[in-house]
Design an enzyme around this catalytic site. Structure first.
Site, short mmCIF file in Angstrom:
data_model
loop_
_atom_site.label_atom_id
_atom_site.label_comp_id
_atom_site.label_asym_id
_atom_site.label_seq_id
_atom_site.Cartn_x
_atom_site.Cartn_y
_atom_site.Cartn_z
CG HIS A 350 17.13 -44.01 -49.75
ND1 HIS A 350 17.64 -45.16 -50.31
CD2 HIS A 350 16.17 -43.58 -50.58
CE1 HIS A 350 17.01 -45.40 -51.45
NE2 HIS A 350 16.11 -44.45 -51.64
CE LYS A 536 31.47 -48.19 -45.21
NZ LYS A 536 30.24 -48.80 -45.63
NE ARG A 537 30.14 -38.15 -49.40
CZ ARG A 537 29.58 -37.17 -50.09
NH1 ARG A 537 29.24 -37.36 -51.35
NH2 ARG A 537 29.37 -35.98 -49.55
CE LYS A 542 28.11 -43.42 -45.04
NZ LYS A 542 27.29 -44.55 -45.52
CB THR A 643 24.62 -50.72 -51.91
OG1 THR A 643 25.14 -49.38 -51.89
CG2 THR A 643 23.11 -50.68 -51.81
CE LYS A 647 27.48 -51.28 -55.20
NZ LYS A 647 27.56 -49.82 -55.04
C1 26V Z 1 20.53 -36.49 -48.36
C2 26V Z 1 20.72 -35.17 -48.60
C3 26V Z 1 20.26 -34.24 -47.60
C4 26V Z 1 20.16 -32.90 -48.16
C5 26V Z 1 21.40 -32.53 -48.92
C6 26V Z 1 21.59 -33.38 -50.10
C7 26V Z 1 21.37 -34.78 -49.76
C8 26V Z 1 21.80 -35.73 -50.66
C9 26V Z 1 21.61 -37.03 -50.40
C10 26V Z 1 20.97 -37.41 -49.26
C11 26V Z 1 20.74 -38.83 -49.09
C12 26V Z 1 20.92 -39.31 -47.72
C13 26V Z 1 20.40 -40.64 -47.66
C14 26V Z 1 21.31 -41.70 -48.20
O1 26V Z 1 22.22 -41.49 -48.94
N1 26V Z 1 21.03 -42.88 -47.79
C15 26V Z 1 21.77 -44.04 -48.15
O2 26V Z 1 20.98 -44.76 -49.07
C16 26V Z 1 21.60 -45.96 -49.47
C17 26V Z 1 20.71 -46.57 -50.50
O3 26V Z 1 19.50 -46.94 -49.95
C18 26V Z 1 21.79 -46.86 -48.28
O4 26V Z 1 22.44 -48.03 -48.69
C19 26V Z 1 22.62 -46.16 -47.22
O5 26V Z 1 22.69 -46.96 -46.06
C20 26V Z 1 22.00 -44.84 -46.88
O6 26V Z 1 22.83 -44.10 -46.02
#
Ligand code: 26V
Length: 795
Positions: A350, A536-537, A542, A643, A647
């Site tokens: 992701h 968004k975050r 972003k 996403t 929406k």
């Molecule tokens: C990464 C990490 C890194 C370690 C700390 C905890 C933590 C928690 C979550 C994440 C996830 C990072 C990746 C992420 O959120 N990707 C997003 O995924 C969405 C669904 O596929 C996508 O639409 C977004 O573009 C993408 O940034």
């Protein structure tokens, strides 16, 4: 239904000794939650027996995060009970919407990744696919964000006090998880046996959340594990005189499922995060294997009946854990265990953001999970020897799983899975051409794409009933069942009445949001203004900052250059990771711009900025239907998919975006004339970076940039200034806001011009709704099913 009404009444009588007309809202809420859960449990029982009899293959979806959103409305909607319940309650002067609002929004995730997992659970269930989700029952979900004086403050989200009524505690299926200790090898009559000694024992307790399908008999389960100390184990230690050690389990257990890490950027050096990951993957794997063995009395056919999906690398420890179980508990040979394992797992990537690609230091990892570490080491040794054999050893620098004493979890996932997918066409292309290109060479065919999708039943059916009902009547097709049918709307693209009706519905949603904005921020916004939304975050990539720069630019134009633009309301919602200083500074800047505008009698009639605090699923459901513009302005190549963009499109907002993530596919679907695309493309970004990007030069040479940045230096944030942000842009600007600035403001001007031509705008909006069918999670799930999971519907 009569039964359901009766059930509610009986529950109130037996539980609280009240008839329904004496009951409080709180009691009615509890009755509805519990009784809805009971209906689902009952349906689940029937569904389960069908599933058992069919002996079919099942999917297990592993994710550290599920952003489920409120469940009660979703379940009543899916069960087709909403109307009747509403009527029953109104007979007794209760408003169902007030009852819904009592449910906490379970924030068991950070952002898009967690919400995607929930959209897929919903869609797979509505389409009758057997899927089980696994995660952690975090006592505290994502923090509640409060903005004080423009700064983000975080407060604990104690969702379980009111949110636990939907959960079913399955104390019959507890499992033991082992941490620390040491492993020893012993020769036995069965060969070399590994035993794990002096470990700390934790118990994982399962809590099930039923996931209902829309007009379907299917009920799948999201199993959430909660940690607790192993008392039996403690007593044994206590008796042995190891008093201190007996408390260890208690200490670890009480922390593991305590809280969701409120970060989506990195988890460097967090031992607790390793424990969380192993805790839920080990519990889940043990349960899956146990159940499989009970059904088939062998694990030889495991990979034929089980597919385990790894949502990003966070659950990657599933892989060595399955190896451990096969090797140490079921006496499989390495080769056979590896064959089963590599045919079981599929992995979705992701992100390509280097900081978010998980790595664990061996020094941290090994003592916590000694056996799991030796298995990862052996997987790596064998992988490296194989690379030597096939002449790929020169690429081990990037491919080996353990490198410089760090364990690279994405590499572990790629080596051990039968399929790896990205989440949009562009992102998947970047994976094979860039991030993982060596892997793609040695594993041709392993990589593919599944573009993300969204649960349209929630994001249109429930959050925008006005639009959903209108389209239902107009189109006469069940697009809630099948979103691809929404394409029929295109026939009305020149129908003036329909276009006006759509505009009216948008206005209703904007008016509803305006009321909320007034209540929550005190700012009065005009529903006739353009609602320009970025939710968004908060991340530098972003580029909420680019949006802010444009607003400051407009402010100056209005104040000093006589610009009188069409009124616009800029709406932001964003949580920042708690340790992310730049992100918090950007929130402060946005809030300070908002205050500056509100204090200016001239400017505030034209533009408004509102920062809505505590962005979450429930708030998204309110904001998204009210948007005219969907800001998707990440630096090209950085947003894996997005996403929210889907929406917003589904609800008739028009995308203002870069050619990034799924924006590329939205652009493809609606055509150039129904979207506003600006900025550098991914190859342009890459070559600019390669040739040396110089933001200072842009600052010095482009007056719009210079004036805007100089002005930001004098914005007063109640004692805070924003020199740090300006310096960062001039000296560094890692996401090239300045490079895209002129192109962005041009697009913004174009938007304003287009919006004032209402007929044209409404038509663009209609086309966006009509073309959103491909972004349904039903389509995405179908692709996972056909190309990766290879499972059948439960009949
Ligand atoms: C990464 C990490 C890194 C370690 C700390 C905890 C933590 C928690 C979550 C994440 C996830 C990072 C990746 C992420 O959120 N990707 C997003 O995924 C969405 C669904 O596929 C996508 O639409 C977004 O573009 C993408 O940034």
């Amino acid at each position: 239904m009569n039964n359901f009404t009766e059930d509610i009444k009986t529950y109130l009588e037996t539980k609280f000794g009240n008839s329904i007309d004496e009951a409080s809202e709180r009691q009615v809420y509890q009755a509805l939650m519990v009784k809805t859960r009971d209906i689902l449990s009952q349906k689940r029982y029937k569904y389960n027996s069908k599933l058992k009899n069919s002996c079919q293959k099942q999917v297990y979806y592993m994710s550290m995060e599920f952003l489920v959103g409120r469940t009660l409305r979703n379940n009543l909607f899916n069960l087709g009970l909403e109307k009747e319940v509403r009527e029953l309650l109104s007979e007794y002067y209760f408003d169902l919407d007030d009852i819904y609002a009592m449910e906490p929004d379970p924030g068991l995730g950070n952002g898009g990744l967690g919400r995607l997992a929930s959209c897929y659970m919903d869609a797979a269930t509505s389409n009758d696919y057997p899927i089980t989700g696994f995660s952690i029952l975090y006592e505290f979900g994502i923090f509640k964000q409060i903005i004080k004086n423009g700064w983000q403050h975080e407060y604990p989200d104690n969702w379980l006090d009111m949110g636990s009524y939907g959960l079913v505690y399955r104390n019959d299926e507890e499992v033991e998880i082992k941490f620390y200790g040491k492993t020893t090898e012993e020769w036995t009559e069965k060969g070399l046996k590994i035993s794990h000694k002096d470990y700390t024992s934790i118990i994982a307790e399962p809590y099930d959340l039923m996931i209902s399908g829309y007009k379907s008999d299917s009920v799948n389960v999201l199993r959430l594990w909660k940690s607790k100390a192993n008392e039996r184990f403690d007593i044994k230690l206590f008796e042995k005189g190891e008093y201190a050690k007996s408390v260890e389990s208690e200490v670890i257990a009480s922390s593991i499922s305590r809280l969701l890490y409120p970060a989506d950027d990195n988890d460097n050096g967090k031992a607790l995060r390793i424990k969380q990951q192993y805790f839920f993957t080990s519990a889940s794997l043990q349960q899956i294997v146990r159940k499989h063995f009970m059904n088939y009395n062998t694990l030889d056919n495991f990979a034929e009946k089980v597919v385990i999906h790894i949502n990003d690398t966070h659950p990657a420890m599933c892989i060595p854990e399955l190896m451990r179980i096969l090797l140490d508990e079921y006496d499989y040979s390495w080769e056979k265990a590896w064959e089963i394992t590599t045919n079981t797992f599929a992995y979705t990537n992701h992100t390509i953001m280097a900081e978010a690609l998980e790595k664990w230091s061996v020094h941290l990892f090994e003592p916590i999970l000694p056996r799991i570490y030796t298995i990862i080491k052996e997987i790596n040794n064998r992988f490296c020897s194989w690379c030597n054999e096939i002449g790929a050893s020169h690429e081990l620098e990037t491919m080996s799983i353990i490198h410089n004493n760090m364990i690279r979890m994405a590499n572990l996932c790629i080596v051990s899975s039968f399929n790896v997918n990205g989440v949009s066409k562009l992102h998947s292309d970047i994976l094979v051409k860039d991030t993982f290109k060596s892997f793609n060479r040695i594993y041709p065919g392993k990589f593919d794409n599944v573009t993300n999708g969204i649960a349209h039943r929630r994001w249109l059916g429930q959050s925008n009933p006005e639009l959903a009902n209108y389209l239902n009547n107009l189109l006469g097709v069940d697009f809630i069942n099948d979103l691809s049918k929404i394409n029929k709307l295109i026939e009305y693209k020149d129908n003036e009445k329909v276009l006006r009706d759509l505009e009216d519905i948008k206005r209703i949603k904007k008016t509803q949001l305006a009321i909320y904005i007034k209540e929550s921020t005190g700012i009065k916004v005009d529903p006739n203004s353009i609602f320009d939304v970025q939710v968004k975050r908060l991340h530098e990539y972003k580029r909420q900052l680019l949006n802010a720069l444009h607003i400051v630019y407009l402010y100056r134009e209005i104040k000093f250059n006589g610009l009188r633009p069409f009124p616009r309301t800029f709406i932001f919602g964003a949580k920042a990771s708690s340790g992310y200083v730049m992100a918090k500074n950007i929130i402060k800047l946005i809030c300070s711009i908002s205050e500056m505008i509100e204090a200016d009698p001239l400017v505030r009639d034209y533009i408004k900025v509102v920062f809505l605090e505590d962005y979450r699923v429930t708030l998204a459901e309110m904001i998204i239907p009210a948007a005219n513009i969907s800001e998707q302005i990440s630096q090209a190549g950085k947003e894996a998919s997005g996403t929210g963009n889907m929406k917003l499109m589904l609800n008739g907002a028009i995308t203002l975006g870069t050619m990034d993530g799924a924006n590329v596919e939205i652009h493809n679907a609606v055509g150039d004339e129904n979207i506003f695309i600006f900025g550098l493309t991914t190859p342009e970004v890459n070559s600019l970076a390669l040739n040396g990007y110089n933001p200072r030069e842009l600052y010095l040479n482009i007056p719009e940039i210079k004036d805007t940045l100089d002005f930001i230096r004098i914005i007063d944030g109640n004692g805070t200034n924003f020199n740090n942000i300006v310096d960062y842009l001039i000296n560094n600007d890692p996401y090239m806001c300045l490079a895209d600035f002129i192109s962005y403001i041009e697009s913004q001007k174009n938007i304003e011009k287009t919006y004032t031509n209402r007929a044209k705008w409404n038509k663009m909006s209609l086309v966006n709704i009509a073309k959103s069918g491909i972004f349904s999670a039903d389509r995405a799930v179908e692709e996972y099913v056909n190309n990766i999971w290879k499972i059948n519907k439960v009949r």
